[in-house]
Design a protein around this motif. Structure first.
Motif, PDB file in Angstrom:
ATOM      1  N   PRO A 142       0.803   7.021   6.706  1.00  0.00           N
ATOM      2  CA  PRO A 142       0.029   6.304   5.686  1.00  0.00           C
ATOM      3  C   PRO A 142       0.134   6.940   4.303  1.00  0.00           C
ATOM      4  CG  PRO A 142      -1.247   6.487   7.692  1.00  0.00           C
ATOM      5  CD  PRO A 142      -0.016   7.334   7.885  1.00  0.00           C
ATOM      6  N   SER A 143       0.289   8.241   4.256  1.00  0.00           N
ATOM      7  CA  SER A 143       0.365   8.934   2.963  1.00  0.00           C
ATOM      8  C   SER A 143       1.553   8.473   2.121  1.00  0.00           C
ATOM      9  CB  SER A 143       0.416  10.442   3.169  1.00  0.00           C
ATOM     10  OG  SER A 143       1.551  10.807   3.935  1.00  0.00           O
ATOM     11  N   THR A 144       2.567   7.882   2.740  1.00  0.00           N
ATOM     12  CA  THR A 144       3.707   7.367   1.961  1.00  0.00           C
ATOM     13  C   THR A 144       3.309   6.139   1.143  1.00  0.00           C
ATOM     14  OG1 THR A 144       4.544   5.905   3.708  1.00  0.00           O
ATOM     15  CG2 THR A 144       5.359   8.198   3.692  1.00  0.00           C
ATOM     16  N   GLN A 145       2.128   5.602   1.422  1.00  0.00           N
ATOM     17  CA  GLN A 145       1.679   4.377   0.757  1.00  0.00           C
ATOM     18  C   GLN A 145       0.550   4.627  -0.244  1.00  0.00           C
ATOM     19  OE1 GLN A 145       3.471   1.523   1.275  1.00  0.00           O
ATOM     20  NE2 GLN A 145       4.709   3.094   2.274  1.00  0.00           N
ATOM     21  N   ARG A 146       0.305   5.882  -0.583  1.00  0.00           N
ATOM     22  CA  ARG A 146      -0.811   6.203  -1.487  1.00  0.00           C
ATOM     23  C   ARG A 146      -0.747   5.452  -2.805  1.00  0.00           C
ATOM     24  NH1 ARG A 146      -0.531  12.427  -1.053  1.00  0.00           N
ATOM     25  NH2 ARG A 146      -0.580  12.452   1.176  1.00  0.00           N
ATOM     26  N   PHE A 147       0.374   5.524  -3.470  1.00  0.00           N
ATOM     27  CA  PHE A 147       0.470   4.881  -4.778  1.00  0.00           C
ATOM     28  C   PHE A 147       0.289   3.374  -4.660  1.00  0.00           C
ATOM     29  CE2 PHE A 147       2.438   2.793  -8.330  1.00  0.00           C
ATOM     30  CZ  PHE A 147       1.921   3.504  -9.406  1.00  0.00           C
ATOM     31  N   SER A 148       0.979   2.757  -3.717  1.00  0.00           N
ATOM     32  CA  SER A 148       0.893   1.304  -3.554  1.00  0.00           C
ATOM     33  C   SER A 148      -0.521   0.851  -3.232  1.00  0.00           C
ATOM     34  CB  SER A 148       1.852   0.838  -2.458  1.00  0.00           C
ATOM     35  OG  SER A 148       3.182   1.077  -2.837  1.00  0.00           O
ATOM     36  N   THR A 149      -1.219   1.618  -2.402  1.00  0.00           N
ATOM     37  CA  THR A 149      -2.577   1.213  -2.040  1.00  0.00           C
ATOM     38  C   THR A 149      -3.530   1.373  -3.224  1.00  0.00           C
ATOM     39  OG1 THR A 149      -3.086   3.397  -1.094  1.00  0.00           O
ATOM     40  CG2 THR A 149      -2.303   1.669   0.425  1.00  0.00           C
ATOM     41  N   LEU A 200      -8.419   0.790   2.287  1.00  0.00           N
ATOM     42  CA  LEU A 200      -7.012   1.011   2.610  1.00  0.00           C
ATOM     43  C   LEU A 200      -6.469   2.193   1.808  1.00  0.00           C
ATOM     44  CD1 LEU A 200      -4.631  -0.156   4.288  1.00  0.00           C
ATOM     45  CD2 LEU A 200      -4.005  -1.454   2.243  1.00  0.00           C
ATOM     46  N   ALA A 201      -6.830   2.268   0.532  1.00  0.00           N
ATOM     47  CA  ALA A 201      -6.385   3.380  -0.310  1.00  0.00           C
ATOM     48  C   ALA A 201      -6.956   4.703   0.203  1.00  0.00           C
ATOM     49  CB  ALA A 201      -6.785   3.147  -1.758  1.00  0.00           C
ATOM     50  N   GLU A 202      -8.195   4.691   0.651  1.00  0.00           N
ATOM     51  CA  GLU A 202      -8.782   5.910   1.227  1.00  0.00           C
ATOM     52  C   GLU A 202      -7.990   6.349   2.458  1.00  0.00           C
ATOM     53  OE1 GLU A 202     -12.884   5.181   2.156  1.00  0.00           O
ATOM     54  OE2 GLU A 202     -13.358   4.649   0.089  1.00  0.00           O
ATOM     55  N   LEU A 203      -7.671   5.407   3.316  1.00  0.00           N
ATOM     56  CA  LEU A 203      -6.946   5.724   4.541  1.00  0.00           C
ATOM     57  C   LEU A 203      -5.529   6.219   4.269  1.00  0.00           C
ATOM     58  CD1 LEU A 203      -8.275   2.830   6.763  1.00  0.00           C
ATOM     59  CD2 LEU A 203      -8.689   5.283   7.110  1.00  0.00           C
ATOM     60  N   ALA A 204      -4.963   5.802   3.142  1.00  0.00           N
ATOM     61  CA  ALA A 204      -3.623   6.273   2.783  1.00  0.00           C
ATOM     62  C   ALA A 204      -3.638   7.752   2.417  1.00  0.00           C
ATOM     63  CB  ALA A 204      -3.053   5.450   1.630  1.00  0.00           C
ATOM     64  N   GLY A 205      -4.814   8.291   2.193  1.00  0.00           N
ATOM     65  CA  GLY A 205      -4.926   9.713   1.915  1.00  0.00           C
ATOM     66  C   GLY A 205      -4.902  10.567   3.170  1.00  0.00           C
ATOM     67  N   GLY A 206      -4.911   9.928   4.317  1.00  0.00           N
ATOM     68  CA  GLY A 206      -4.910  10.661   5.580  1.00  0.00           C
ATOM     69  C   GLY A 206      -3.680  10.351   6.399  1.00  0.00           C
ATOM     70  N   GLU A 207      -3.778  10.649   7.667  1.00  0.00           N
ATOM     71  CA  GLU A 207      -2.624  10.462   8.552  1.00  0.00           C
ATOM     72  C   GLU A 207      -2.940   9.587   9.761  1.00  0.00           C
ATOM     73  OE1 GLU A 207       0.410  11.347   7.626  1.00  0.00           O
ATOM     74  OE2 GLU A 207      -0.503  12.165   5.815  1.00  0.00           O
ATOM     75  N   ASP A 208      -4.053   8.852   9.728  1.00  0.00           N
ATOM     76  CA  ASP A 208      -4.436   8.005  10.859  1.00  0.00           C
ATOM     77  C   ASP A 208      -3.721   6.653  10.755  1.00  0.00           C
ATOM     78  OD1 ASP A 208      -5.637   6.457  12.822  1.00  0.00           O
ATOM     79  OD2 ASP A 208      -7.657   7.215  12.415  1.00  0.00           O
ATOM     80  N   ALA A 209      -2.553   6.600  11.339  1.00  0.00           N
ATOM     81  CA  ALA A 209      -1.708   5.405  11.245  1.00  0.00           C
ATOM     82  C   ALA A 209      -2.379   4.184  11.868  1.00  0.00           C
ATOM     83  CB  ALA A 209      -0.355   5.660  11.901  1.00  0.00           C
ATOM     84  N   ALA A 210      -3.094   4.364  12.960  1.00  0.00           N
ATOM     85  CA  ALA A 210      -3.753   3.229  13.615  1.00  0.00           C
ATOM     86  C   ALA A 210      -4.846   2.658  12.716  1.00  0.00           C
ATOM     87  CB  ALA A 210      -4.328   3.648  14.960  1.00  0.00           C
ATOM     88  N   ALA A 211      -5.637   3.517  12.106  1.00  0.00           N
ATOM     89  CA  ALA A 211      -6.698   3.048  11.205  1.00  0.00           C
ATOM     90  C   ALA A 211      -6.095   2.373   9.977  1.00  0.00           C
ATOM     91  CB  ALA A 211      -7.598   4.208  10.797  1.00  0.00           C
ATOM     92  N   PHE A 212      -5.012   2.943   9.452  1.00  0.00           N
ATOM     93  CA  PHE A 212      -4.340   2.347   8.290  1.00  0.00           C
ATOM     94  C   PHE A 212      -3.826   0.957   8.627  1.00  0.00           C
ATOM     95  CE2 PHE A 212      -0.711   1.599   5.479  1.00  0.00           C
ATOM     96  CZ  PHE A 212      -1.282   1.861   4.237  1.00  0.00           C
ATOM     97  N   SER A 213      -3.185   0.820   9.753  1.00  0.00           N
ATOM     98  CA  SER A 213      -2.658  -0.475  10.189  1.00  0.00           C
ATOM     99  C   SER A 213      -3.775  -1.488  10.374  1.00  0.00           C
ATOM    100  CB  SER A 213      -1.871  -0.304  11.497  1.00  0.00           C
ATOM    101  OG  SER A 213      -1.394  -1.547  11.955  1.00  0.00           O
ATOM    102  N   ALA A 214      -4.860  -1.065  11.007  1.00  0.00           N
ATOM    103  CA  ALA A 214      -5.994  -1.970  11.216  1.00  0.00           C
ATOM    104  C   ALA A 214      -6.583  -2.409   9.874  1.00  0.00           C
ATOM    105  CB  ALA A 214      -7.057  -1.302  12.075  1.00  0.00           C
ATOM    106  N   GLN A 215      -6.686  -1.478   8.921  1.00  0.00           N
ATOM    107  CA  GLN A 215      -7.252  -1.839   7.615  1.00  0.00           C
ATOM    108  C   GLN A 215      -6.290  -2.712   6.826  1.00  0.00           C
ATOM    109  OE1 GLN A 215     -10.331  -1.400   6.820  1.00  0.00           O
ATOM    110  NE2 GLN A 215     -10.153  -2.332   4.802  1.00  0.00           N
ATOM    111  N   TRP A 216      -4.996  -2.516   6.993  1.00  0.00           N
ATOM    112  CA  TRP A 216      -4.024  -3.406   6.355  1.00  0.00           C
ATOM    113  C   TRP A 216      -4.309  -4.841   6.807  1.00  0.00           C
ATOM    114  CZ3 TRP A 216      -0.568  -7.053   7.890  1.00  0.00           C
ATOM    115  CH2 TRP A 216       0.329  -7.527   6.933  1.00  0.00           C
ATOM    116  N   SER A 217      -4.598  -5.022   8.091  1.00  0.00           N
ATOM    117  CA  SER A 217      -4.916  -6.359   8.612  1.00  0.00           C
ATOM    118  C   SER A 217      -6.207  -6.907   8.000  1.00  0.00           C
ATOM    119  CB  SER A 217      -5.033  -6.325  10.138  1.00  0.00           C
ATOM    120  OG  SER A 217      -3.774  -6.013  10.709  1.00  0.00           O
ATOM    121  N   VAL A 218      -7.177  -6.046   7.770  1.00  0.00           N
ATOM    122  CA  VAL A 218      -8.420  -6.468   7.118  1.00  0.00           C
ATOM    123  C   VAL A 218      -8.134  -6.952   5.694  1.00  0.00           C
ATOM    124  CG1 VAL A 218     -10.669  -5.668   6.250  1.00  0.00           C
ATOM    125  CG2 VAL A 218      -9.897  -5.003   8.540  1.00  0.00           C
TER     126      VAL A 218
END
Length: 151
Positions: free
Chosen positions: A58-65, A118-136
């Motif tokens: 998820p951290s690879t998406q920090r700027f985009s988020t 989603l931007a908050e989650l991009a600061g971490g490494e929880d890929a499952a949470a990031f994916s779920a929030q992307w869907s939200v």
């Protein structure tokens, strides 16, 4: 490479849109700016989905988020009075954006809150949470588009 292109495109569009508005080019510039930014938000969402699907952190998406979250907060201001079909510029915004302003702003606030998370989650490494929030976030987009965008 895709991330750098998306980043450059988003920044360029925001600068152009802001400059056009600052020069007083009026409703047409606002409509064109919001349409371009909506398209770029779709590109950013697609790039994030690709990152999710390929197992990138998820951290690879920090700027985009962060860029998406900023856009989400700007959305209501990109639909001022006079920037609907009456402006004489093709727009896919339904008249309900203005006649149901409270509903539109509530959906925009939901989108902004979802994008912030989603931007908050991009600061971490929880890929499952990031994916779920992307869907939200995606669902939030769809909910607003269903109510306020012409097909």
């Amino acid at each position: 490479m895709m991330r750098k292109w998306v980043t450059a495109a988003v920044l360029g569009l925001l600068c152009v849109g802001g400059a056009a508005n600052a020069r007083g080019e009026g409703e047409a510039a606002i409509i064109q700016g919001r349409q371009g930014a909506m398209m770029l938000s779709g590109v950013a969402m697609g790039a994030m989905k690709s990152a999710i699907d390929t197992g990138q952190a998820p951290s690879t998406q920090r700027f985009s988020t962060r860029a998406l979250a900023r856009w989400a907060h700007a959305v209501p201001g990109m639909f001022p009075a006079g920037t609907g079909p009456e402006a004489g510029v093709p727009t896919r915004a339904k008249p309900e954006v203005w006649s149901d302003r409270a509903g539109f702003e509530a959906r925009a606030a939901d989108y902004a809150a979802a994008a912030d998370r989603l931007a908050e989650l991009a600061g971490g490494e929880d890929a499952a949470a990031f994916s779920a929030q992307w869907s939200v976030v995606r669902q939030s987009c769809n909910t607003c588009h269903t109510a306020y965008k012409l097909d």
